[in-house]
Enzyme design. Structure first.
Site, PDB file in Angstrom:
ATOM      1  N   GLU A  13      -3.576   8.077   2.826  1.00 46.84           N
ATOM      2  CA  GLU A  13      -2.473   9.043   2.934  1.00 46.84           C
ATOM      3  C   GLU A  13      -2.999  10.415   3.336  1.00 46.84           C
ATOM      4  O   GLU A  13      -2.329  11.150   4.064  1.00 46.84           O
ATOM      5  CB  GLU A  13      -1.705   9.106   1.605  1.00 46.84           C
ATOM      6  N   GLY A  56      -1.755   2.237  -7.362  1.00 42.55           N
ATOM      7  CA  GLY A  56      -0.751   3.280  -7.207  1.00 42.55           C
ATOM      8  C   GLY A  56       0.426   3.026  -8.119  1.00 42.55           C
ATOM      9  O   GLY A  56       0.402   3.326  -9.309  1.00 42.55           O
ATOM     10  N   GLY A  57       1.463   2.439  -7.565  1.00 37.04           N
ATOM     11  CA  GLY A  57       2.733   2.237  -8.270  1.00 37.04           C
ATOM     12  C   GLY A  57       2.607   1.678  -9.677  1.00 37.04           C
ATOM     13  O   GLY A  57       3.197   2.214 -10.626  1.00 37.04           O
ATOM     14  N   GLU A  72      -8.801  -0.367   0.739  1.00 40.14           N
ATOM     15  CA  GLU A  72      -7.345  -0.274   0.667  1.00 40.14           C
ATOM     16  C   GLU A  72      -6.728  -0.515   2.041  1.00 40.14           C
ATOM     17  O   GLU A  72      -6.603   0.425   2.842  1.00 40.14           O
ATOM     18  CB  GLU A  72      -6.935   1.124   0.176  1.00 40.14           C
ATOM     19  N   HIS A  74      -8.455   9.027   0.918  1.00 38.46           N
ATOM     20  CA  HIS A  74      -7.329   8.094   0.801  1.00 38.46           C
ATOM     21  C   HIS A  74      -6.578   8.053   2.134  1.00 38.46           C
ATOM     22  O   HIS A  74      -6.463   9.079   2.813  1.00 38.46           O
ATOM     23  CB  HIS A  74      -6.390   8.538  -0.325  1.00 38.46           C
ATOM     24  N   SER A 103      -0.879  -2.471  -3.573  1.00 33.80           N
ATOM     25  CA  SER A 103       0.101  -3.301  -4.286  1.00 33.80           C
ATOM     26  C   SER A 103      -0.539  -4.228  -5.318  1.00 33.80           C
ATOM     27  O   SER A 103      -0.064  -5.343  -5.528  1.00 33.80           O
ATOM     28  CB  SER A 103       0.963  -4.099  -3.297  1.00 33.80           C
ATOM     29  N   GLY A 157       1.768   0.486  -1.148  1.00 35.28           N
ATOM     30  CA  GLY A 157       3.151   0.845  -1.424  1.00 35.28           C
ATOM     31  C   GLY A 157       4.170  -0.050  -0.744  1.00 35.28           C
ATOM     32  O   GLY A 157       5.351   0.279  -0.667  1.00 35.28           O
ATOM     33  N   ASN A 161      -4.084   5.726  -9.347  1.00 35.69           N
ATOM     34  CA  ASN A 161      -3.905   6.882  -8.470  1.00 35.69           C
ATOM     35  C   ASN A 161      -2.443   7.272  -8.579  1.00 35.69           C
ATOM     36  O   ASN A 161      -1.574   6.587  -8.037  1.00 35.69           O
ATOM     37  CB  ASN A 161      -4.270   6.497  -7.023  1.00 35.69           C
ATOM     38  N   TRP A 162      -2.202   8.352  -9.285  1.00 28.76           N
ATOM     39  CA  TRP A 162      -0.805   8.750  -9.530  1.00 28.76           C
ATOM     40  C   TRP A 162      -0.156   9.415  -8.318  1.00 28.76           C
ATOM     41  O   TRP A 162       1.037   9.657  -8.307  1.00 28.76           O
ATOM     42  CB  TRP A 162      -0.738   9.666 -10.751  1.00 28.76           C
ATOM     43  N   LYS A 163      -0.965   9.782  -7.331  1.00 24.54           N
ATOM     44  CA  LYS A 163      -0.443  10.445  -6.127  1.00 24.54           C
ATOM     45  C   LYS A 163       0.378  11.667  -6.543  1.00 24.54           C
ATOM     46  O   LYS A 163      -0.023  12.365  -7.465  1.00 24.54           O
ATOM     47  CB  LYS A 163       0.358   9.433  -5.295  1.00 24.54           C
TER      48      LYS A 163
END
Ligand code: 13P
Length: 257
Positions: free
Chosen positions: A101, A238-239, A171, A99, A217, A177, A13-15
């Site tokens: 966010e 993500g990251g 999640e 998500h 993470s 993150g 997920n590149w956000k």
């Protein structure tokens, strides 16, 4: 993972990250590293504006392209929004829905998540539905109830044959993150509970076939341990999905014979 009954899916997920130029550079860098993952499906969910180009850049890799959101209506006066059908037509396969966010910053609710799940299924996409508790909720001891509620609400009105096309991503918000990963046991436990909810709603055969991911993470170091849990069928990353070498290591962890 349990590859006998269900797909293992590693999804990035590149956000709100990477320009078009950076997307192309990522594709060039990952191409020689990735090889041909046999045992797992690999997906990158990228910002809307880069989707058509990403589909071209990753065409000769095993990476399918996903979106990070969609609207629930089929068309209309919703400035700035994108429909599931628009995504399908440009070649998108997966779409992340609900998500944390989006729930947190854009007021998405279990109700809109459910509407989006229906819209995505109707368009022929595979929804990746996110559920997860906050740290306060975990500390209050209401994780199981909350997750069960989120899963039931997201799947309301969804037919059994459609559920097989849905991916559920657990999640925990406190792990996103933050560098703070759920332990393999914590992840495995909640993913098992999610499958039990699906089993109650749709029966054992459907529950056995649903892919349930862990996200929060996840990285090159902890992926293998998390994926060793029988009910963790992949990751939503993500990251670590922004770095080709790290992402490939996670794919490799899911691709062990
Ligand atoms: P991180 O892997 O950066 O914690 O993000 C997880 C996530 O939100 C994936 O959807």
């Amino acid at each position: 993972m349990n590859r006998r009954y269900r797909k293992t899916i590693i999804a990035g997920n590149w956000k709100m990250n990477k320009t078009l130029t950076e997307t192309r550079a990522f594709a060039d860098e990952i191409r020689p590293l990735l090889g041909k993952p046999k045992w797992c499906e690999v997906v990158l969910c990228v910002p809307y504006v880069n989707i058509p180009a990403a589909i071209r850049y990753f065409k000769d890799t095993r990476i399918a392209i996903g979106a990070e959101n969609c609207h629930y209506e089929a068309s209309g006066a919703y400035t700035g929004e994108v429909t599931a059908e628009m995504l399908k037509e440009v070649g998108v396969k997966y779409v992340i829905i609900g998500h944390s966010e989006r729930r947190q910053y854009y007021n998405e609710t279990d109700f809109t998540v459910n509407k989006k799940v229906h819209a995505a299924l109707e368009a022929g996409l595979h929804p990746i539905v996110c559920v997860g508790e906050s740290l306060e909720q975990r500390e209050l001891g209401i994780t199981s109830e909350l997750i069960a509620y989120q899963v039931k609400a997201a799947l309301a009105g969804v037919a059994a044959e459609q559920v097989r096309r849905i991916v559920i991503a657990y999640e925990p918000i406190w792990a996103i993150g933050t560098g703070k990963t759920a332990t393999a046991e914590q992840a495995g436990e909640v993913c098992e509970e999610i499958r039990a909810v699906v089993r109650k709603l749709y029966g054992a055969r459907v529950a056995r076939a649903v892919t349930i991911q862990y996200g929060g993470s996840m990285n090159a170091k902890n992926a293998a341990e998390l994926l060793a849990q029988p009910d963790v069928d992949g990751g939503l990353i993500g990251g670590a999905s922004l770095k080709p070498a790290d992402f490939v290591q996670i794919v490799n962890a899911a691709n062990q014979e």
